[in-house]
Design a protein around this motif. Structure first.
Motif, PDB file in Angstrom:
ATOM      1  N   VAL A 131     -15.289  31.679  -4.730  1.00 37.69           N
ATOM      2  CA  VAL A 131     -15.571  31.650  -6.165  1.00 37.69           C
ATOM      3  C   VAL A 131     -14.345  31.183  -6.940  1.00 37.69           C
ATOM      4  CG1 VAL A 131     -16.153  33.055  -8.189  1.00 37.69           C
ATOM      5  CG2 VAL A 131     -17.287  33.472  -5.982  1.00 37.69           C
ATOM      6  N   SER A 132     -14.577  30.275  -7.879  1.00 33.69           N
ATOM      7  CA  SER A 132     -13.575  29.883  -8.862  1.00 33.69           C
ATOM      8  C   SER A 132     -13.994  30.442 -10.220  1.00 33.69           C
ATOM      9  CB  SER A 132     -13.467  28.351  -8.929  1.00 33.69           C
ATOM     10  OG  SER A 132     -12.684  27.943 -10.034  1.00 33.69           O
ATOM     11  N   HIS A 133     -13.040  30.994 -10.955  1.00 35.70           N
ATOM     12  CA  HIS A 133     -13.346  31.540 -12.282  1.00 35.70           C
ATOM     13  C   HIS A 133     -12.779  30.622 -13.364  1.00 35.70           C
ATOM     14  CE1 HIS A 133     -14.392  34.540 -15.255  1.00 35.70           C
ATOM     15  NE2 HIS A 133     -13.187  34.436 -15.778  1.00 35.70           N
ATOM     16  N   MET A 134     -13.575  30.398 -14.402  1.00 38.52           N
ATOM     17  CA  MET A 134     -13.207  29.503 -15.487  1.00 38.52           C
ATOM     18  C   MET A 134     -12.579  30.301 -16.628  1.00 38.52           C
ATOM     19  SD  MET A 134     -15.635  26.529 -17.021  1.00 38.52           S
ATOM     20  CE  MET A 134     -16.941  27.644 -17.552  1.00 38.52           C
ATOM     21  N   LEU A 135     -11.387  29.885 -17.070  1.00 35.85           N
ATOM     22  CA  LEU A 135     -10.650  30.564 -18.132  1.00 35.85           C
ATOM     23  C   LEU A 135     -10.694  29.733 -19.409  1.00 35.85           C
ATOM     24  CD1 LEU A 135      -7.512  31.505 -16.001  1.00 35.85           C
ATOM     25  CD2 LEU A 135      -9.283  33.101 -16.776  1.00 35.85           C
ATOM     26  N   GLY A 136     -11.317  30.279 -20.467  1.00 36.44           N
ATOM     27  CA  GLY A 136     -11.404  29.584 -21.742  1.00 36.44           C
ATOM     28  C   GLY A 136     -10.160  29.775 -22.585  1.00 36.44           C
ATOM     29  N   PHE A 137     -10.096  29.042 -23.710  1.00 34.13           N
ATOM     30  CA  PHE A 137      -8.926  29.066 -24.583  1.00 34.13           C
ATOM     31  C   PHE A 137      -8.579  30.482 -25.035  1.00 34.13           C
ATOM     32  CE2 PHE A 137      -9.794  24.548 -26.401  1.00 34.13           C
ATOM     33  CZ  PHE A 137      -9.255  23.989 -25.266  1.00 34.13           C
ATOM     34  N   ASP A 138      -7.319  30.816 -24.930  1.00 34.51           N
ATOM     35  CA  ASP A 138      -6.794  32.065 -25.466  1.00 34.51           C
ATOM     36  C   ASP A 138      -5.272  31.963 -25.384  1.00 34.51           C
ATOM     37  OD1 ASP A 138      -6.625  34.695 -26.468  1.00 34.51           O
ATOM     38  OD2 ASP A 138      -8.425  35.290 -25.364  1.00 34.51           O
ATOM     39  N   SER A 139      -4.605  33.042 -25.712  1.00 30.58           N
ATOM     40  CA  SER A 139      -3.148  33.060 -25.593  1.00 30.58           C
ATOM     41  C   SER A 139      -2.751  33.112 -24.118  1.00 30.58           C
ATOM     42  CB  SER A 139      -2.578  34.278 -26.314  1.00 30.58           C
ATOM     43  OG  SER A 139      -2.977  35.469 -25.652  1.00 30.58           O
ATOM     44  N   PRO A 140      -1.532  32.689 -23.799  1.00 34.03           N
ATOM     45  CA  PRO A 140      -1.095  32.804 -22.398  1.00 34.03           C
ATOM     46  C   PRO A 140      -1.232  34.214 -21.846  1.00 34.03           C
ATOM     47  CG  PRO A 140       0.430  31.432 -23.624  1.00 34.03           C
ATOM     48  CD  PRO A 140      -0.526  31.990 -24.638  1.00 34.03           C
ATOM     49  N   ALA A 141      -0.863  35.216 -22.625  1.00 37.14           N
ATOM     50  CA  ALA A 141      -0.929  36.599 -22.133  1.00 37.14           C
ATOM     51  C   ALA A 141      -2.361  37.013 -21.839  1.00 37.14           C
ATOM     52  CB  ALA A 141      -0.295  37.546 -23.155  1.00 37.14           C
ATOM     53  N   ALA A 142      -3.292  36.643 -22.730  1.00 39.23           N
ATOM     54  CA  ALA A 142      -4.687  37.032 -22.541  1.00 39.23           C
ATOM     55  C   ALA A 142      -5.295  36.324 -21.338  1.00 39.23           C
ATOM     56  CB  ALA A 142      -5.494  36.723 -23.802  1.00 39.23           C
ATOM     57  N   MET A 143      -4.969  35.037 -21.137  1.00 33.06           N
ATOM     58  CA  MET A 143      -5.527  34.298 -20.015  1.00 33.06           C
ATOM     59  C   MET A 143      -4.951  34.780 -18.692  1.00 33.06           C
ATOM     60  SD  MET A 143      -5.808  30.527 -21.807  1.00 33.06           S
ATOM     61  CE  MET A 143      -6.608  29.686 -20.448  1.00 33.06           C
ATOM     62  N   VAL A 144      -3.667  35.134 -18.698  1.00 33.23           N
ATOM     63  CA  VAL A 144      -3.067  35.707 -17.491  1.00 33.23           C
ATOM     64  C   VAL A 144      -3.719  37.042 -17.165  1.00 33.23           C
ATOM     65  CG1 VAL A 144      -0.967  36.775 -16.569  1.00 33.23           C
ATOM     66  CG2 VAL A 144      -0.851  34.520 -17.664  1.00 33.23           C
ATOM     67  N   ALA A 145      -3.936  37.869 -18.193  1.00 31.79           N
ATOM     68  CA  ALA A 145      -4.551  39.183 -17.968  1.00 31.79           C
ATOM     69  C   ALA A 145      -5.965  39.044 -17.402  1.00 31.79           C
ATOM     70  CB  ALA A 145      -4.586  39.973 -19.273  1.00 31.79           C
ATOM     71  N   GLU A 146      -6.731  38.073 -17.908  1.00 31.79           N
ATOM     72  CA  GLU A 146      -8.079  37.865 -17.385  1.00 31.79           C
ATOM     73  C   GLU A 146      -8.034  37.401 -15.934  1.00 31.79           C
ATOM     74  OE1 GLU A 146     -12.179  35.298 -18.228  1.00 31.79           O
ATOM     75  OE2 GLU A 146     -10.568  35.286 -19.720  1.00 31.79           O
ATOM     76  N   VAL A 174       0.223  27.802 -21.035  1.00 31.97           N
ATOM     77  CA  VAL A 174      -0.730  28.708 -20.386  1.00 31.97           C
ATOM     78  C   VAL A 174      -0.724  28.504 -18.883  1.00 31.97           C
ATOM     79  CG1 VAL A 174      -3.188  29.181 -20.066  1.00 31.97           C
ATOM     80  CG2 VAL A 174      -2.259  28.992 -22.371  1.00 31.97           C
ATOM     81  N   VAL A 175      -0.811  27.260 -18.460  1.00 29.31           N
ATOM     82  CA  VAL A 175      -0.862  26.978 -17.024  1.00 29.31           C
ATOM     83  C   VAL A 175       0.436  27.414 -16.347  1.00 29.31           C
ATOM     84  CG1 VAL A 175      -1.237  25.204 -15.279  1.00 29.31           C
ATOM     85  CG2 VAL A 175      -2.439  25.058 -17.458  1.00 29.31           C
TER      86      VAL A 175
END
Length: 367
Positions: A131-146, A174-175
């Motif tokens: 499974v690959s999970h898709m990360l939508g726009f957010d702050s770096p901290a929020a995307m890392v946490a997800e 973010v990346v």
């Protein structure tokens, strides 16, 4: 095995949070449940996923085209006359989600009639996908946490990162944060949804060259023909054609024209029949393939894994199968479960899943 009716049921289920990306944002699964009924009492089911900002379809339009054009053309056909059905639906321009749902519902009905899993009828290579999970726009901290939550809870170690914002440093940051926090063993790739220009894309890829990306997808519009070719020539990872390569003809044009070196297959827009054609073309051209996501429900995700697991090429890479986790509810009677970073095909005939009638009654919009 004769088709007696085709049903199109609009429904809406909210997301826990909006999924944002360069070409739009989604707050709810405003989809259409498509059911094909046969004279044997069998019912095949599939999900139509309108994406007006990508393909121009709306929920109301999907219902209208199925009820007014597609149903009259397929009623009376048998489940084995799929080429006739494809030919009939092709007379109407566009409408990929509506066509795909009719096609997949017919395959589901055929599997149920024959008491065989659809994935076996398509090829039967394996019974699960990573499974690959898709990360939508957010702050770096929020995307890392997800991403960390998805890794720690579900074992997911592949992430597709939405990019395409300006300035490009918003997304490259973010990346970089994802790579620094998740480590070198996690697989990352980026999807721009046509949000950058070719020069912005080139600058972003140069900034991320040290991050070990697996793919880049639709960073700039395919209509920018020369700019896109220039970008792909200097890209040091495979460049995925997604919304620019819906049909086999699109794939041929993009690849032979130098505008892509890999392809995304989405059953929500090419069903099973046309997805098979895209797969065989990609196999013949030696292209890498990723099974993509239209922000699918659990039914849509099961359709994706059913097709992806059926073939060696499509099962090699992690499929985008997990964004149903962002929904507040779903229509399936038995929810899908991601374990150890994989999603398995359900045993049983057809797609192996059943719709909960009470949930459908609650969320449907055509009362």
């Amino acid at each position: 095995m004769k088709i007696t009716s085709v049903e199109a049921v609009p429904y809406a289920i909210p997301y826990r949070k909006p999924l944002r990306f360069a070409s739009g944002e989604v707050h709810a699964a405003e989809h259409v449940l498509v059911r094909v009924h046969t004279d044997d009492g069998v019912v095949g089911t599939a999900d139509a996923v309108p994406r007006p900002f990508t393909y121009g379809e709306t929920q109301a339009g999907v219902v209208a085209v199925i009820e007014s054009l597609f149903a009259p053309q397929v009623v009376g056909r048998t489940l084995l006359e799929r080429e006739r059905v494809v030919e009939a639906l092709a007379r109407t321009v566009g409408n990929p989600a509506a066509k795909s749902a009719v096609d997949m519902a017919i395959w589901d009905a055929l599997g149920r009639t024959l008491d065989q899993p659809v994935t076996a009828l398509l090829g039967g290579y394996t019974d699960r996908m990573r499974v690959s999970h898709m990360l939508g726009f957010d702050s770096p901290a929020a995307m890392v946490a997800e991403a960390e939550r998805m890794r720690d809870t579900y074992g997911i170690t592949t992430f597709k990162v939405k990019v395409g914002r300006v300035p490009v440093a918003l997304d490259t940051a973010v990346v970089r944060a994802l790579r620094e926090h998740l480590g070198p063993d996690v697989e990352l790739y980026v999807d721009g949804n046509r949000g950058w220009t070719a020069s912005e894309s080139a600058r972003a890829m140069a900034d991320m060259r040290d991050l070990g990306l697996t793919f880049a997808e639709e960073l700039c519009p395919a209509d920018d023909v020369l700019g896109r070719r220039w970008l792909v020539q200097q890209c040091d990872v495979p460049f995925i054609a997604d919304e620019s390569a819906v049909t086999p003809a699109d794939v041929t044009r993009e690849v032979l024209g130098g505008s892509a070196t890999a392809v995304s297959i989405k059953t929500a827009r090419t069903g099973f029949t046309h997805s098979a054609r895209v797969h065989h073309l990609a196999e013949g051209l030696g292209l890498e393939v990723v099974m993509g996501n239209q922000i699918d429900t659990q039914l849509g995700s099961m359709s994706t894994v059913v097709f992806g697991a059926a073939h060696r090429l499509t099962s090699r890479r992690a499929g985008e199968l997990s964004n149903f986790l962002d929904m507040t509810d779903d229509l399936l009677a038995e929810p899908l479960v991601i374990r150890d970073g994989t999603l398995a095909v359900r045993p049983g005939a057809g797609l192996g899943v059943e719709v909960d009638s009470d949930k459908l009654a609650h969320y449907r919009l055509d009362h």
